[in-house]
Design a protein around this motif. Structure first.
Motif, short mmCIF file in Angstrom:
data_model
loop_
_atom_site.label_atom_id
_atom_site.label_comp_id
_atom_site.label_asym_id
_atom_site.label_seq_id
_atom_site.Cartn_x
_atom_site.Cartn_y
_atom_site.Cartn_z
N THR A 274 27.35 19.33 1.89
CA THR A 274 26.27 20.35 1.08
C THR A 274 26.61 22.04 1.39
OG1 THR A 274 25.10 20.35 3.15
CG2 THR A 274 24.54 18.86 1.81
N VAL A 275 28.21 22.04 2.78
CA VAL A 275 28.06 23.24 2.96
C VAL A 275 29.79 23.19 3.22
CG1 VAL A 275 26.15 24.05 4.72
CG2 VAL A 275 28.16 22.11 5.45
N THR B 149 36.31 24.80 -6.19
CA THR B 149 36.70 25.27 -5.05
C THR B 149 37.49 24.71 -4.08
OG1 THR B 149 34.77 26.01 -4.19
CG2 THR B 149 36.44 28.29 -5.70
N GLY B 150 36.55 23.48 -4.01
CA GLY B 150 36.39 22.00 -3.09
C GLY B 150 34.91 22.02 -2.95
N ARG B 151 34.53 23.31 -3.55
CA ARG B 151 32.41 23.35 -3.34
C ARG B 151 32.24 22.22 -4.16
NH1 ARG B 151 34.26 28.24 -2.16
NH2 ARG B 151 33.27 29.50 -0.69
N PHE B 152 30.73 21.36 -3.67
CA PHE B 152 30.52 20.00 -4.42
C PHE B 152 29.21 21.20 -5.25
CE2 PHE B 152 32.94 17.98 -0.82
CZ PHE B 152 32.76 16.84 -2.26
N SER B 153 29.38 21.77 -6.29
CA SER B 153 28.91 22.49 -6.81
C SER B 153 29.70 23.19 -8.29
CB SER B 153 28.06 23.99 -5.32
OG SER B 153 27.35 24.77 -6.57
N ALA C 88 24.99 13.74 -8.96
CA ALA C 88 24.09 12.91 -8.81
C ALA C 88 23.42 13.23 -7.25
CB ALA C 88 24.94 11.36 -8.72
N VAL C 89 24.01 13.77 -6.24
CA VAL C 89 23.18 14.15 -5.20
C VAL C 89 23.27 15.04 -4.99
CG1 VAL C 89 24.27 11.68 -4.19
CG2 VAL C 89 25.76 13.21 -3.84
N HIS C 90 24.13 16.10 -4.94
CA HIS C 90 24.28 17.30 -5.02
C HIS C 90 23.24 19.10 -5.73
CE1 HIS C 90 28.22 15.65 -3.76
NE2 HIS C 90 27.54 16.71 -2.03
N GLY C 91 23.01 19.92 -4.82
CA GLY C 91 21.83 21.00 -5.47
C GLY C 91 23.06 21.80 -6.02
N THR C 92 21.91 22.32 -7.21
CA THR C 92 22.96 23.22 -7.76
C THR C 92 22.70 25.14 -7.15
OG1 THR C 92 20.69 24.10 -8.61
CG2 THR C 92 21.67 22.67 -10.46
#
Length: 372
Positions: free
Chosen positions: A49-50, A78-82, A335-339
């Motif tokens: 998440t961060v 960038t490696g962000r899950f977003s 499937a698990v991360h927010g926008t």
């Protein structure tokens, strides 16, 4: 009617206004005030998440690939899950920075110049990790993240004696972790009888990490609790009624821990002189938005924007995946991360919404970073 702790339905109808004020005006102010930060630095610990790119430097992990980062400046992963910025970025922007501080494993002597003087901060978070050392094989455990911070502090120098400790005491220590511990618990089909033991282990580790950070100079803790994991597409997809309902058993697992976490932080603050904290409730934010999507500007709160299978929660967001055209309409990116929109709007209310609405306690993040 969905009740949110500390507030009521009528009061919560101000959420859209809070999002517009906090997520618009304050962010503009932050972008235009990069030399007037509310804190000297932000130090980030936790999970995906961060995480802003640490996992890209770990053995066995692939660099981020599009469509992750499709809405990040330059449309680059960038490696962000977003699809764009995440919660760490949103909080950092609200205290005056351009985005989250850099990933620890990305640092070079050139990018560390401000950091060794006690400014800007570092992001140690690692996607897949948890509060327990056994969660997230191959990731940077929370224990290791705290050790990395200790190493960072040992390298800090400043012309003024004692300045480092002063800067750390004014900095924000952001922790967002725990979801992966509960996903692991559910995937292992463990029983309800094992829940008290799980909570005890989680809280013991959390206590140890907060106390260690305190000894290293941390005084302001911004904690993000565990979201209602039964509402993510990956869990909804396992339920016959997933299109219309969250999986309440999974949510109850997270809520029980969150209740204990608030008591834990209150107890630590009572024992550790000078410690201040705020627990931002991603649980209450997502619960409210899921029940009343239109009030927060969302159209789809059940399915993933990028993914495959039922509700987009059965297949990951891959380079060849299709994804929704308007990400701002979706609560979930994969499937698990927010926008990015979820991170921005959620951070806004955790940061500045009145405490009585139940999105942060016992004070909000703005009060935390503004306290003397």
């Amino acid at each position: 009617m969905t009740r949110v702790r500390g507030g009521n339905y009528k009061a919560l109808m101000v959420l859209p206004a809070m999002i517009l004020v906090c997520g618009g005006g304050l962010l503009v102010a932050a972008r235009g005030r990069e030399e007037a930060h509310l804190v000297p630095a932000v130090y980030v610990f936790g999970d995906s998440t961060v995480d802003v790119g640490n996992n890209q430097f770990l053995p066995g992990f692939k660099p981020g690939q599009l469509p992750y980062g499709i809405d990040f400046p330059g449309s680059r992963p960038t490696g962000r899950f977003s699809n764009g910025y995440n919660t760490a970025d949103s909080i950092a922007r609200l205290v005056g920075f351009k985005r989250s501080p850099p990933a620890y494993l990305s640092l070079t002597p050139e990018t560390s110049r401000q950091i060794v003087r006690g400014f800007r901060g570092v992001n140690y978070a690692s996607g897949g990790s948890g509060i327990l050392d056994t969660t997230g094989n191959g990731t940077i455990t929370l224990t290791k993240q705290v050790e990395f911070f200790a190493a960072t502090k040992s390298n800090m120098t400043n012309p003024n004696p004692g300045k480092i400790d002063e800067l750390l005491s004014k900095s924000l220590f952001l922790i967002s972790d725990g979801g992966n511990d509960f996903f692991a618990f559910l995937s292992e089909n463990r029983t309800a009888a094992e829940v008290p033991s799980l909570y005890a282990d989680l809280l013991s580790n959390y206590t140890r990490h907060v106390q260690t950070l305190y000894k290293l100079g941390a005084r302001r803790f911004g904690v993000i609790d565990v979201p209602p994991i039964g509402c993510v597409p990956a869990i909804r997809a396992t339920s016959p009624s997933g299109e219309t309902k969250c999986v309440e058993g999974a949510n109850a697992l997270a809520k029980g821990f969150n209740d204990a976490l608030r008591k834990l932080m209150a107890g630590l603050a009572a024992k550790l002189p000078g410690m201040k904290y705020s627990v931002g409730s991603s649980y209450n934010v997502i619960t409210f938005v899921t029940a009343h999507p239109g009030y927060a500007g969302f159209r789809d709160v059940a399915s993933a924007c990028c993914g495959g299978g039922r509700l987009g929660g059965e297949v990951g967001c891959l380079p060849n995946s299709t994804y929704c055209a308007n990400r701002n309409d979706h609560l979930f990116w994969d499937a698990v991360h927010g926008t990015e929109a979820t991170a921005r709007r959620g951070a806004a209310v955790i940061f500045a919404a009145p405490v009585k609405l139940g999105f942060a306690a016992p004070i909000n993040f703005k009060q935390l970073v503004s306290s003397s």
